[in-house]
Design a protein around this motif. Structure first.
Motif, PDB file in Angstrom:
ATOM      1  N   GLY A  25       0.778  -1.230   0.000  1.00  0.00           N
ATOM      2  CA  GLY A  25       0.000   0.000   0.000  1.00  0.00           C
ATOM      3  C   GLY A  25       0.804   1.270   0.000  1.00  0.00           C
ATOM      4  N   ASN A  26       2.108   1.178  -0.138  1.00  0.00           N
ATOM      5  CA  ASN A  26       2.961   2.361  -0.207  1.00  0.00           C
ATOM      6  C   ASN A  26       3.341   2.624  -1.649  1.00  0.00           C
ATOM      7  N   GLY A  27       3.184   3.875  -2.088  1.00  0.00           N
ATOM      8  CA  GLY A  27       3.583   4.227  -3.442  1.00  0.00           C
ATOM      9  C   GLY A  27       2.413   4.553  -4.341  1.00  0.00           C
ATOM     10  N   LYS A  28       2.523   4.091  -5.595  1.00  0.00           N
ATOM     11  CA  LYS A  28       1.546   4.464  -6.616  1.00  0.00           C
ATOM     12  C   LYS A  28       0.841   3.234  -7.163  1.00  0.00           C
ATOM     13  N   LEU A  29      -0.472   3.366  -7.305  1.00  0.00           N
ATOM     14  CA  LEU A  29      -1.297   2.294  -7.853  1.00  0.00           C
ATOM     15  C   LEU A  29      -2.061   2.836  -9.057  1.00  0.00           C
ATOM     16  N   THR A  53      -3.996   6.404  -9.456  1.00  0.00           N
ATOM     17  CA  THR A  53      -4.301   7.001 -10.751  1.00  0.00           C
ATOM     18  C   THR A  53      -5.309   6.107 -11.451  1.00  0.00           C
ATOM     19  N   GLY A  54      -6.439   6.665 -11.791  1.00  0.00           N
ATOM     20  CA  GLY A  54      -7.454   5.933 -12.543  1.00  0.00           C
ATOM     21  C   GLY A  54      -7.395   6.362 -13.994  1.00  0.00           C
ATOM     22  N   ILE A  55      -7.283   5.397 -14.901  1.00  0.00           N
ATOM     23  CA  ILE A  55      -7.293   5.731 -16.326  1.00  0.00           C
ATOM     24  C   ILE A  55      -8.475   5.031 -17.000  1.00  0.00           C
ATOM     25  N   ASP A  56      -8.989   5.701 -18.003  1.00  0.00           N
ATOM     26  CA  ASP A  56     -10.040   5.117 -18.827  1.00  0.00           C
ATOM     27  C   ASP A  56     -10.029   5.882 -20.139  1.00  0.00           C
ATOM     28  N   TYR A  57     -10.604   5.305 -21.170  1.00  0.00           N
ATOM     29  CA  TYR A  57     -10.652   5.997 -22.450  1.00  0.00           C
ATOM     30  C   TYR A  57     -11.828   6.963 -22.512  1.00  0.00           C
ATOM     31  N   LYS A  86      -7.241  10.376 -19.079  1.00  0.00           N
ATOM     32  CA  LYS A  86      -7.749   9.676 -20.254  1.00  0.00           C
ATOM     33  C   LYS A  86      -6.591   8.941 -20.913  1.00  0.00           C
ATOM     34  N   ALA A  87      -6.747   7.633 -21.087  1.00  0.00           N
ATOM     35  CA  ALA A  87      -5.711   6.826 -21.730  1.00  0.00           C
ATOM     36  C   ALA A  87      -6.295   5.478 -22.116  1.00  0.00           C
ATOM     37  N   SER A  88      -5.695   4.858 -23.099  1.00  0.00           N
ATOM     38  CA  SER A  88      -6.104   3.515 -23.501  1.00  0.00           C
ATOM     39  C   SER A  88      -5.322   2.486 -22.704  1.00  0.00           C
ATOM     40  N   ALA A  89      -5.989   1.422 -22.328  1.00  0.00           N
ATOM     41  CA  ALA A  89      -5.322   0.335 -21.598  1.00  0.00           C
ATOM     42  C   ALA A  89      -4.231  -0.315 -22.446  1.00  0.00           C
ATOM     43  N   SER A  90      -4.317  -0.163 -23.752  1.00  0.00           N
ATOM     44  CA  SER A  90      -3.326  -0.794 -24.629  1.00  0.00           C
ATOM     45  C   SER A  90      -2.114   0.093 -24.886  1.00  0.00           C
ATOM     46  N   ASP A  91      -2.155   1.334 -24.431  1.00  0.00           N
ATOM     47  CA  ASP A  91      -1.047   2.255 -24.674  1.00  0.00           C
ATOM     48  C   ASP A  91      -0.939   3.228 -23.504  1.00  0.00           C
ATOM     49  N   LEU A  92      -0.495   2.718 -22.369  1.00  0.00           N
ATOM     50  CA  LEU A  92      -0.415   3.542 -21.159  1.00  0.00           C
ATOM     51  C   LEU A  92       0.674   4.601 -21.301  1.00  0.00           C
ATOM     52  N   PHE A  94       2.790   6.043 -19.442  1.00  0.00           N
ATOM     53  CA  PHE A  94       3.668   6.095 -18.275  1.00  0.00           C
ATOM     54  C   PHE A  94       4.915   5.269 -18.563  1.00  0.00           C
ATOM     55  N   GLU A  95       6.014   5.633 -17.931  1.00  0.00           N
ATOM     56  CA  GLU A  95       7.247   4.857 -18.069  1.00  0.00           C
ATOM     57  C   GLU A  95       7.078   3.506 -17.391  1.00  0.00           C
ATOM     58  N   ASN A  96       7.832   2.517 -17.848  1.00  0.00           N
ATOM     59  CA  ASN A  96       7.833   1.212 -17.184  1.00  0.00           C
ATOM     60  C   ASN A  96       8.215   1.391 -15.719  1.00  0.00           C
ATOM     61  N   ASN A  97       7.600   0.625 -14.867  1.00  0.00           N
ATOM     62  CA  ASN A  97       7.857   0.628 -13.428  1.00  0.00           C
ATOM     63  C   ASN A  97       7.474   1.929 -12.730  1.00  0.00           C
ATOM     64  N   TYR A  98       6.656   2.754 -13.360  1.00  0.00           N
ATOM     65  CA  TYR A  98       6.203   3.994 -12.737  1.00  0.00           C
ATOM     66  C   TYR A  98       5.283   3.701 -11.549  1.00  0.00           C
ATOM     67  N   PHE A  99       4.485   2.649 -11.686  1.00  0.00           N
ATOM     68  CA  PHE A  99       3.550   2.275 -10.628  1.00  0.00           C
ATOM     69  C   PHE A  99       4.075   1.099  -9.824  1.00  0.00           C
ATOM     70  N   ASP A 100       3.683   1.059  -8.572  1.00  0.00           N
ATOM     71  CA  ASP A 100       4.070  -0.035  -7.685  1.00  0.00           C
ATOM     72  C   ASP A 100       3.071  -1.182  -7.721  1.00  0.00           C
ATOM     73  N   ALA A 101       1.859  -0.889  -8.149  1.00  0.00           N
ATOM     74  CA  ALA A 101       0.814  -1.913  -8.221  1.00  0.00           C
ATOM     75  C   ALA A 101      -0.209  -1.498  -9.272  1.00  0.00           C
ATOM     76  N   ALA A 102      -0.918  -2.496  -9.782  1.00  0.00           N
ATOM     77  CA  ALA A 102      -1.946  -2.238 -10.794  1.00  0.00           C
ATOM     78  C   ALA A 102      -3.163  -3.115 -10.519  1.00  0.00           C
ATOM     79  N   VAL A 103      -4.336  -2.554 -10.748  1.00  0.00           N
ATOM     80  CA  VAL A 103      -5.578  -3.304 -10.664  1.00  0.00           C
ATOM     81  C   VAL A 103      -6.416  -2.968 -11.891  1.00  0.00           C
ATOM     82  N   SER A 104      -7.339  -3.859 -12.175  1.00  0.00           N
ATOM     83  CA  SER A 104      -8.268  -3.658 -13.276  1.00  0.00           C
ATOM     84  C   SER A 104      -9.420  -4.621 -13.073  1.00  0.00           C
TER      85      SER A 104
END
Length: 121
Positions: A25-29, A53-57, A86-92, A94-104
């Motif tokens: 739970g520390n960092g960016k999700l 950070t929540g992204i959606d198209y 606003k972003a597509s799930a197929s073309d995020l 963000f740089e690689n490893n920018y987030f510490d965790a991901a959910v969907s």
């Protein structure tokens, strides 16, 4: 079925997603395909030291959807630790490893700009 009158299935699924997340739970999700932000908000509430950070198209509804997400985050008191983009799930974007965790949740079948959904993952 997904509403509170239908057994709160959506909320139970979101709880399960977060319960299965192996993260301190520390960092960016990132919440990929956040819709109107219920999973993003639930994550921000559960992980009080995280920035979400929540992204959606959102297509042509971008401005409306962004305002709904921001309003929902404010109602739940997490607006200072959550952003939406606003972003597509197929073309995020963000740089690689920018987030510490991901959910969907229930998103990848909706991605329109990639035929083979395995490429999205």
């Amino acid at each position: 079925m997904l509403s509170k009158w239908g057994g709160n299935l959506q909320s139970k699924i979101h709880d399960l997603v977060l319960d299965c997340l192996s993260w301190d739970g520390n960092g960016k999700l990132i919440d990929i395909g956040c819709g109107n932000a219920p999973l993003s908000i639930k994550a921000a509430k559960k992980y009080s030291k995280a920035h979400v950070t929540g992204i959606d198209y959102w297509g042509g509804m971008w401005d409306f959807s962004l305002k709904v997400c921001e309003k929902n985050a404010k109602i739940e008191g997490v607006q200072d630790r959550i952003t939406f983009q606003k972003a597509s799930a197929s073309d995020l974007p963000f740089e690689n490893n920018y987030f510490d965790a991901a959910v969907s949740n229930l998103v990848f079948h909706e991605v329109q700009d990639t035929k083979d959904k395995r490429d999205v993952i």
